[in-house]
Design an enzyme around this catalytic site. Structure first.
Site, PDB file in Angstrom:
ATOM      1  N   LYS A   1       0.835  -1.207   0.000  1.00 36.03           N
ATOM      2  CA  LYS A   1       0.000   0.000   0.000  1.00 36.03           C
ATOM      3  C   LYS A   1       0.869   1.255   0.000  1.00 36.03           C
ATOM      4  O   LYS A   1       1.545   1.563   0.974  1.00 36.03           O
ATOM      5  CB  LYS A   1      -0.898   0.047   1.248  1.00 36.03           C
ATOM      6  CG  LYS A   1      -1.957   1.128   1.110  1.00 36.03           C
ATOM      7  CD  LYS A   1      -2.565   1.558   2.422  1.00 36.03           C
ATOM      8  CE  LYS A   1      -2.008   2.845   2.968  1.00 36.03           C
ATOM      9  NZ  LYS A   1      -2.113   4.034   2.109  1.00 36.03           N
TER      10      LYS A   1
ATOM     11  N   GLU B   1       9.820   1.467  10.557  1.00 30.39           N
ATOM     12  CA  GLU B   1      10.813   2.527  10.360  1.00 30.39           C
ATOM     13  C   GLU B   1      10.073   3.835  10.553  1.00 30.39           C
ATOM     14  O   GLU B   1       9.269   4.229   9.704  1.00 30.39           O
ATOM     15  CB  GLU B   1      11.385   2.482   8.956  1.00 30.39           C
ATOM     16  CG  GLU B   1      12.292   1.315   8.714  1.00 30.39           C
ATOM     17  CD  GLU B   1      12.702   1.275   7.260  1.00 30.39           C
ATOM     18  OE1 GLU B   1      13.177   2.298   6.756  1.00 30.39           O
ATOM     19  OE2 GLU B   1      12.517   0.232   6.640  1.00 30.39           O
TER      20      GLU B   1
ATOM     21  N   CYS C   1      13.053  11.030   6.932  1.00 30.13           N
ATOM     22  CA  CYS C   1      12.991  10.548   8.311  1.00 30.13           C
ATOM     23  C   CYS C   1      14.305  10.794   9.043  1.00 30.13           C
ATOM     24  O   CYS C   1      14.315  11.081  10.223  1.00 30.13           O
ATOM     25  CB  CYS C   1      12.608   9.080   8.354  1.00 30.13           C
ATOM     26  SG  CYS C   1      13.618   8.039   7.316  1.00 30.13           S
TER      27      CYS C   1
ATOM     28  N   GLU D   1       8.983  15.879  15.334  1.00 26.33           N
ATOM     29  CA  GLU D   1       9.372  15.766  13.933  1.00 26.33           C
ATOM     30  C   GLU D   1       8.491  16.697  13.094  1.00 26.33           C
ATOM     31  O   GLU D   1       7.279  16.537  13.035  1.00 26.33           O
ATOM     32  CB  GLU D   1       9.191  14.325  13.457  1.00 26.33           C
ATOM     33  CG  GLU D   1       9.715  14.107  12.055  1.00 26.33           C
ATOM     34  CD  GLU D   1       9.617  12.660  11.601  1.00 26.33           C
ATOM     35  OE1 GLU D   1       8.565  12.023  11.843  1.00 26.33           O
ATOM     36  OE2 GLU D   1      10.575  12.158  11.004  1.00 26.33           O
TER      37      GLU D   1
HETATM   38  P1  NDP Z   1       1.721   8.256   8.126  1.00 25.21           P
HETATM   39  O1  NDP Z   1       2.551   7.528   9.089  1.00 25.21           O
HETATM   40  O2  NDP Z   1       0.335   8.593   8.496  1.00 25.21           O
HETATM   41  O3  NDP Z   1       1.639   7.484   6.726  1.00 25.21           O
HETATM   42  C1  NDP Z   1       2.512   6.486   6.272  1.00 25.21           C
HETATM   43  C2  NDP Z   1       1.722   5.358   5.631  1.00 25.21           C
HETATM   44  O4  NDP Z   1       0.929   4.703   6.623  1.00 25.21           O
HETATM   45  C3  NDP Z   1       0.744   5.827   4.568  1.00 25.21           C
HETATM   46  O5  NDP Z   1       0.665   4.855   3.550  1.00 25.21           O
HETATM   47  C4  NDP Z   1      -0.544   5.908   5.354  1.00 25.21           C
HETATM   48  O6  NDP Z   1      -1.703   5.854   4.585  1.00 25.21           O
HETATM   49  C5  NDP Z   1      -0.425   4.687   6.233  1.00 25.21           C
HETATM   50  N1  NDP Z   1      -1.285   4.737   7.413  1.00 25.21           N
HETATM   51  C6  NDP Z   1      -1.831   5.823   8.027  1.00 25.21           C
HETATM   52  N2  NDP Z   1      -2.565   5.444   9.082  1.00 25.21           N
HETATM   53  C7  NDP Z   1      -2.514   4.104   9.135  1.00 25.21           C
HETATM   54  C8  NDP Z   1      -3.083   3.128  10.011  1.00 25.21           C
HETATM   55  N3  NDP Z   1      -3.840   3.467  11.037  1.00 25.21           N
HETATM   56  N4  NDP Z   1      -2.810   1.832   9.777  1.00 25.21           N
HETATM   57  C9  NDP Z   1      -2.027   1.475   8.758  1.00 25.21           C
HETATM   58  N5  NDP Z   1      -1.471   2.344   7.893  1.00 25.21           N
HETATM   59  C10 NDP Z   1      -1.699   3.647   8.084  1.00 25.21           C
HETATM   60  O7  NDP Z   1       2.481   9.528   7.710  1.00 25.21           O
HETATM   61  P2  NDP Z   1       1.864  10.862   7.126  1.00 25.21           P
HETATM   62  O8  NDP Z   1       2.035  10.767   5.709  1.00 25.21           O
HETATM   63  O9  NDP Z   1       0.515  11.214   7.570  1.00 25.21           O
HETATM   64  O10 NDP Z   1       2.818  11.868   7.826  1.00 25.21           O
HETATM   65  C11 NDP Z   1       2.632  12.194   9.194  1.00 25.21           C
HETATM   66  C12 NDP Z   1       3.959  12.434   9.814  1.00 25.21           C
HETATM   67  O11 NDP Z   1       4.686  11.213   9.912  1.00 25.21           O
HETATM   68  C13 NDP Z   1       4.883  13.322   9.014  1.00 25.21           C
HETATM   69  O12 NDP Z   1       4.591  14.657   9.170  1.00 25.21           O
HETATM   70  C14 NDP Z   1       6.197  12.928   9.535  1.00 25.21           C
HETATM   71  O13 NDP Z   1       6.434  13.565  10.743  1.00 25.21           O
HETATM   72  C15 NDP Z   1       6.036  11.453   9.752  1.00 25.21           C
HETATM   73  N6  NDP Z   1       6.543  10.666   8.638  1.00 25.21           N
HETATM   74  C16 NDP Z   1       7.693   9.992   8.796  1.00 25.21           C
HETATM   75  C17 NDP Z   1       8.210   9.270   7.757  1.00 25.21           C
HETATM   76  C18 NDP Z   1       9.453   8.523   7.903  1.00 25.21           C
HETATM   77  O14 NDP Z   1      10.010   8.086   6.905  1.00 25.21           O
HETATM   78  N7  NDP Z   1       9.927   8.306   9.099  1.00 25.21           N
HETATM   79  C19 NDP Z   1       7.586   9.221   6.462  1.00 25.21           C
HETATM   80  C20 NDP Z   1       6.336   9.933   6.393  1.00 25.21           C
HETATM   81  C21 NDP Z   1       5.867  10.610   7.458  1.00 25.21           C
HETATM   82  P3  NDP Z   1      -2.312   7.149   3.863  1.00 25.21           P
HETATM   83  O15 NDP Z   1      -1.441   8.300   4.167  1.00 25.21           O
HETATM   84  O16 NDP Z   1      -2.288   6.747   2.444  1.00 25.21           O
HETATM   85  O17 NDP Z   1      -3.698   7.338   4.387  1.00 25.21           O
END
Ligand code: NDP
Length: 490
Positions: free
Chosen positions: A174, A249, A283, A384
């Protein structure tokens, strides 16, 4: 306008509900695609298919060299289409072309790395008393749910898909709902090379529905997730039902430590790269810069001078050095943190605003932003932000630097700049972080384990460690003298 479908059981399908989602170009807010908006029903279908494919052995029982052949073929086709896919990534995510070119090349190399690894010597023997012969083998975990974010849409996917498939698992992947375009191209390639139906599946839709179903389903054996720490926590809970294997991660607030004896211009250059590469949406970003007191003012002056010169623009303009943020919602979150930083009393040295001039008013551009005079408890120091916002902290000596560096809940990465090799090693060894750099920041290798300490995650991606995460370990004990034990007399 592109119409994006899901890939389930070797077929391109719309969402069962027929719902779609608009995919937006962050450089100008234009709609570039309509993507199928899957939900729980679609996720369940894909999981079922992956379960059947795994249990049939159609993939796991293929010789590793055969699985490797598919992965090499994927790498070749990805490489052939690198320019097209790089452009699409820029269109969907916003990042500059030079970054997407790098991402695609890295994705190609990642497939080749795991294609090579899977045919190499593996396992262990362990020596026990005669007449027993004992050994350890690795087997695929089973059905793997792979969930990735939007900051490196293709590359984060490949970091999971390549080792998962190499190890013989079946997958339900996904992407982030806002950046599905390039992974769809990847699945076109997966389809072209003829990976058996049902082995590699892709569902589109929201994390709260599709992602959560992957984490919860008892038919899924393993979940591998990259994203925010809050989501990681929710996935851990959802995965508890069938004691899924989990790799997480998560986020970071990584320290980049510069001592007074560092090579000044190199340290300034990497400090910029550490926070502003990929618009700060990394990240492992060096989002906290720790400066030794004696060079603090001179360093900040030079850093600010250079940050102001960063060319911010559309990713498809070859002269652009920093693109827009990925979405309006994310831009608003970042701007909110900037306001918070000001309100908390940090000193804004440059940036701090959305950019709306020269045709940039419809995109999600934020100025490279630097705060000094921070205190350890400020939210901009602890949380973050995931954008082009740097918090500078001042330290007095080595012990002080280490204490400040480790003073967040995160432990993903960290960098140290000094010309004293012994000091660099001492500091790096004290960092509670999984990824460290000395006199550089950000280089990442397919060969090396990627992941964090503390609340930055569980497990490691990439390298042999990343492969192992997609395997189970089995011990096999073989009796070479086949006769009864005689333990019970009758
Ligand atoms: P998320 O952690 O929400 O999203 C990452 C992935 O997880 C997306 O595919 C998302 O789906 C999915 N996801 C969201 N909620 C769930 C759930 N309850 N169960 C399973 N999968 C889920 O990151 P965001 O994109 O919303 O970003 C939020 C914050 O997270 C950022 O501002 C940043 O601080 C951090 N982040 C950190 C990253 C890293 O590499 N460490 C990468 C991205 C974000 P979808 O978004 O498609 O609904």
């Amino acid at each position: 306008m592109m119409h994006l479908k899901m890939y389930i059981n070797g077929e391109w399908v719309d969402a069962a509900s027929k719902k779609t989602r608009e995919i937006v170009n962050p450089a100008n807010g234009e709609i570039i695609a309509l993507a199928a908006e899957g939900d729980v029903e679609d996720a369940r279908h894909a999981i079922q298919v992956a379960r059947q494919a795994f249990d049939s052995g159609v993939w796991s029982e293929q010789p590793p060299a055969e699985r490797a052949r598919y992965l090499f073929a994927i790498a070749d086709k990805l490489e052939e289409r690198a320019e097209e896919i790089g452009r699409l990534e820029t269109l969907d995510n916003g990042k500059p072309l030079r970054e997407t070119a790098f991402d695609v090349a890295d994705a190609v190399a990642c497939f080749r790395y795991y294609a090579g690894l899977v045919t190499k010597p593996d396992g262990q023997t362990y020596h026990v008393a005669d007449p027993m012969q004992a050994l350890v083998i690795r087997e695929p975990v089973g059905v793997c749910g792979l969930i990735v974010p939007w900051n490196y849409p293709l590359l984060m996917g490949v970091w999971k898909i390549a080792p998962a498939l190499a190890a013989g698992n079946t997958i339900v992947f996904k992407p982030s709902e806002i950046t599905p375009v390039t992974t769809i191209k990847l699945f076109e390639i997966i389809d072209e090379v003829g990976i058996p139906k049902g082995v590699a599946n892709m569902v589109l839709g929201a994390g709260a529905t599709v992602g959560n179903e992957l984490a919860e389903s008892h038919l899924v054996d393993k979940i591998s997730f990259t994203g925010g720490t809050v989501t990681g926590r929710s996935i851990m809970k959802a995965a508890a039902g069938n004691i899924k294997k989990i790799s997480l991660e998560l986020g970071g607030k990584s320290p980049n430590i510069v001592f007074a004896d560092a090579d000044f211009e190199t340290a300034v250059d990497y400090a910029l790269f550490a926070i502003f590469a990929n618009q700060g949406q990394v990240c492992a970003a060096g989002s906290r810069l720790l400066l030794e007191d004696s060079i603090h003012d001179r360093f900040v002056e030079r850093l600010v001078e250079r940050a102001k010169n960063i060319r911010v623009g559309a990713g498809d303009d070859p002269s652009t050095e920093m693109g827009p943020l990925v979405s309006q919602a994310h831009m608003e979150k970042v701007l909110h943190y900037i306001e918070l930083g000001k309100a908390e009393g940090a000193r804004l040295m440059c940036g701090g605003n959305r950019i709306t001039d020269n045709g940039r008013e419809k995109g999600y551009y934020v100025e490279p932003t630097i705060f000094t005079d921070t205190t350890p408890s400020m939210k901009i120091v602890q949380e973050e932000i995931f954008g082009p916002v740097l918090a500078i902290q001042r330290f007095q000596d080595e012990a002080d630097a280490i204490r400040i560096a480790n003073d967040t809940v995160y432990g993903l990465a960290g960098g140290v700049f000094t010309q004293d090799g012994a000091k660099a090693m001492r500091v790096v060894k004290k960092l509670r972080a999984g990824i460290t750099w000395i006199n550089c920041y950000h280089p990442t290798y397919n060969e090396a384990p990627w992941g964090g300490y503390k609340q930055s995650g569980i497990g490691r991606g990439l390298g042999t460690f990343g492969f192992d995460e997609f395997t189970e370990v089995k011990q096999i004990n073989i009796n070479l003298q086949v006769q009864p034990t005689g333990w019970f007399e009758n």
